[in-house]
Design a protein around this motif. Structure first.
Motif, short mmCIF file in Angstrom:
data_model
loop_
_atom_site.label_atom_id
_atom_site.label_comp_id
_atom_site.label_asym_id
_atom_site.label_seq_id
_atom_site.Cartn_x
_atom_site.Cartn_y
_atom_site.Cartn_z
N GLY A 1 -27.23 10.09 -11.07
CA GLY A 1 -27.38 8.77 -11.52
C GLY A 1 -29.07 8.17 -11.08
N LYS A 2 -29.66 9.03 -10.19
CA LYS A 2 -31.22 8.70 -10.13
C LYS A 2 -31.75 9.43 -10.86
CE LYS A 2 -30.47 7.14 -5.26
NZ LYS A 2 -31.09 6.69 -4.19
N GLY A 3 -31.37 10.22 -11.98
CA GLY A 3 -32.20 10.89 -12.68
C GLY A 3 -32.69 12.29 -12.23
N PHE A 4 -32.37 12.66 -11.01
CA PHE A 4 -32.81 14.19 -10.58
C PHE A 4 -31.84 15.15 -11.26
CE2 PHE A 4 -33.79 11.45 -6.62
CZ PHE A 4 -34.91 11.45 -6.79
N PRO A 5 -32.56 16.23 -11.79
CA PRO A 5 -31.78 17.28 -12.58
C PRO A 5 -31.37 18.21 -11.32
CG PRO A 5 -34.23 17.45 -12.72
CD PRO A 5 -34.22 16.30 -11.89
N ILE A 6 -30.11 18.67 -11.46
CA ILE A 6 -29.46 19.83 -10.67
C ILE A 6 -29.74 21.01 -11.00
CG2 ILE A 6 -27.47 20.45 -9.49
CD1 ILE A 6 -28.08 17.29 -9.40
N LEU A 7 -30.27 21.59 -9.92
CA LEU A 7 -30.86 23.13 -10.44
C LEU A 7 -29.63 24.09 -10.94
CD1 LEU A 7 -33.57 23.72 -7.66
CD2 LEU A 7 -34.10 22.98 -10.01
N GLU A 8 -28.48 24.02 -10.37
CA GLU A 8 -27.49 24.66 -10.59
C GLU A 8 -26.74 24.31 -11.87
OE1 GLU A 8 -27.55 23.51 -7.54
OE2 GLU A 8 -28.23 24.93 -6.49
N GLY A 9 -27.00 22.79 -12.06
CA GLY A 9 -26.13 22.21 -13.28
C GLY A 9 -24.86 21.59 -12.79
N GLU A 10 -24.46 22.00 -11.58
CA GLU A 10 -23.04 21.54 -11.40
C GLU A 10 -22.95 21.75 -9.66
OE1 GLU A 10 -20.33 23.95 -13.60
OE2 GLU A 10 -20.85 25.55 -12.13
N ILE A 11 -21.88 21.14 -9.28
CA ILE A 11 -21.43 21.37 -7.63
C ILE A 11 -21.04 23.03 -7.56
CG2 ILE A 11 -19.95 21.00 -5.90
CD1 ILE A 11 -20.25 18.01 -6.89
N ARG A 12 -21.41 23.59 -6.96
CA ARG A 12 -20.97 25.33 -6.65
C ARG A 12 -20.06 25.38 -5.36
NH1 ARG A 12 -24.69 28.98 -9.38
NH2 ARG A 12 -24.92 27.74 -11.44
N LYS A 13 -19.43 26.24 -5.21
CA LYS A 13 -18.49 26.30 -4.06
C LYS A 13 -18.70 28.00 -3.46
CE LYS A 13 -14.18 26.17 -1.84
NZ LYS A 13 -12.92 27.03 -1.63
N TYR B 1 -21.92 22.48 -2.67
CA TYR B 1 -23.38 22.34 -2.53
C TYR B 1 -23.94 22.18 -4.07
CZ TYR B 1 -24.71 26.90 -4.14
OH TYR B 1 -25.11 28.14 -4.98
N PHE B 2 -24.95 21.56 -4.16
CA PHE B 2 -26.08 21.48 -5.22
C PHE B 2 -27.50 21.09 -4.47
CE2 PHE B 2 -24.98 17.12 -4.53
CZ PHE B 2 -26.09 16.50 -4.95
N THR B 3 -28.11 21.83 -5.52
CA THR B 3 -29.77 21.55 -5.15
C THR B 3 -30.66 20.85 -6.10
OG1 THR B 3 -29.29 23.67 -4.19
CG2 THR B 3 -31.60 23.19 -4.45
N ILE B 4 -31.68 20.27 -5.73
CA ILE B 4 -32.66 19.45 -6.68
C ILE B 4 -33.86 19.97 -6.27
CG2 ILE B 4 -31.30 17.48 -6.98
CD1 ILE B 4 -33.15 16.05 -5.14
N GLU B 5 -35.05 19.83 -7.06
CA GLU B 5 -36.33 20.22 -6.71
C GLU B 5 -37.13 19.04 -6.33
OE1 GLU B 5 -38.64 23.50 -8.65
OE2 GLU B 5 -39.24 21.68 -9.61
N GLY B 6 -37.77 19.31 -5.27
CA GLY B 6 -38.77 18.16 -4.58
C GLY B 6 -39.87 18.19 -5.36
N PRO B 7 -41.18 17.13 -4.92
CA PRO B 7 -42.07 17.21 -5.79
C PRO B 7 -43.17 18.45 -5.43
CG PRO B 7 -41.99 15.56 -4.00
CD PRO B 7 -40.74 16.25 -4.11
N ASN B 8 -42.89 18.97 -4.44
CA ASN B 8 -43.77 20.11 -4.19
C ASN B 8 -43.11 21.56 -4.49
OD1 ASN B 8 -45.90 18.57 -2.51
ND2 ASN B 8 -44.08 18.08 -1.47
N LYS B 9 -42.07 21.51 -5.24
CA LYS B 9 -41.47 22.72 -5.72
C LYS B 9 -40.46 22.85 -4.68
CE LYS B 9 -43.28 23.08 -9.72
NZ LYS B 9 -42.47 22.35 -11.00
N GLU B 10 -40.36 22.42 -3.69
CA GLU B 10 -39.28 22.81 -2.49
C GLU B 10 -37.83 22.43 -3.07
OE1 GLU B 10 -40.15 18.53 -1.61
OE2 GLU B 10 -41.24 20.18 -2.43
N LYS B 11 -36.98 23.28 -2.42
CA LYS B 11 -35.50 23.22 -3.08
C LYS B 11 -34.99 22.45 -1.89
CE LYS B 11 -34.27 27.47 -3.91
NZ LYS B 11 -33.75 28.70 -4.31
N VAL B 12 -33.97 21.19 -2.29
CA VAL B 12 -33.35 20.36 -1.49
C VAL B 12 -31.91 20.33 -1.68
CG1 VAL B 12 -33.21 18.09 -0.69
CG2 VAL B 12 -35.40 18.68 -1.42
#
Length: 125
Positions: free
Chosen positions: A86-98, A108-119
């Motif tokens: 909802g905040k517009g962050f793209p999900i790197l995997e596209g969905e929740i994974r198990k 889990y799911f992962t987004i990319e931070g401003p320094n290319k770090e994965k969160v």
């Protein structure tokens, strides 16, 4: 969205055994070991509340800054996913994974931070 704290830090390594020996010498214990998607070993090491996820990756650039991801522990992965998308962050995997790690698995799911770090946002099941 309730983030409860740091869940683990992911460390890729091309010297898996040496890395396990190093951290166990510092007092960490191996809490869980599994095979990753590529078949390479993954070990979770614990020292108090601190957890390291050590992943064997032969292609790892052995240089400072080689941490793969920071995982945040969340109470409700679906609620967190809705809020983050909802905040517009793209999900790197596209969905929740198990994954079938730990006794009941983890989502889990992962987004990319401003320094290319994965969160990674992660919930133990």
């Amino acid at each position: 969205m309730e983030i409860r704290g740091l869940q683990h830090v992911g460390i890729p390594t091309s010297v898996y055994g040496k890395t396990l020996d190093f951290y166990t010498a510092l007092g960490f214990r191996i809490a869980h070991t599994a095979a990753g998607k590529s078949g390479n070993p993954i070990s979770f090491l614990k020292l108090g509340d601190l957890v390291l996820e050590v992943v064997e990756k032969p292609e790892t650039k052995m240089d400072r800054g080689a941490i793969d991801h920071i995982a945040l522990d969340v109470r409700d992965i679906e609620e967190c996913y809705r809020e983050i998308t909802g905040k517009g962050f793209p999900i790197l995997e596209g969905e929740i994974r198990k994954l079938d790690f730990w006794s009941n698995g983890v989502k889990y799911f992962t987004i990319e931070g401003p320094n290319k770090e994965k969160v990674e946002f992660s919930q133990y099941l």
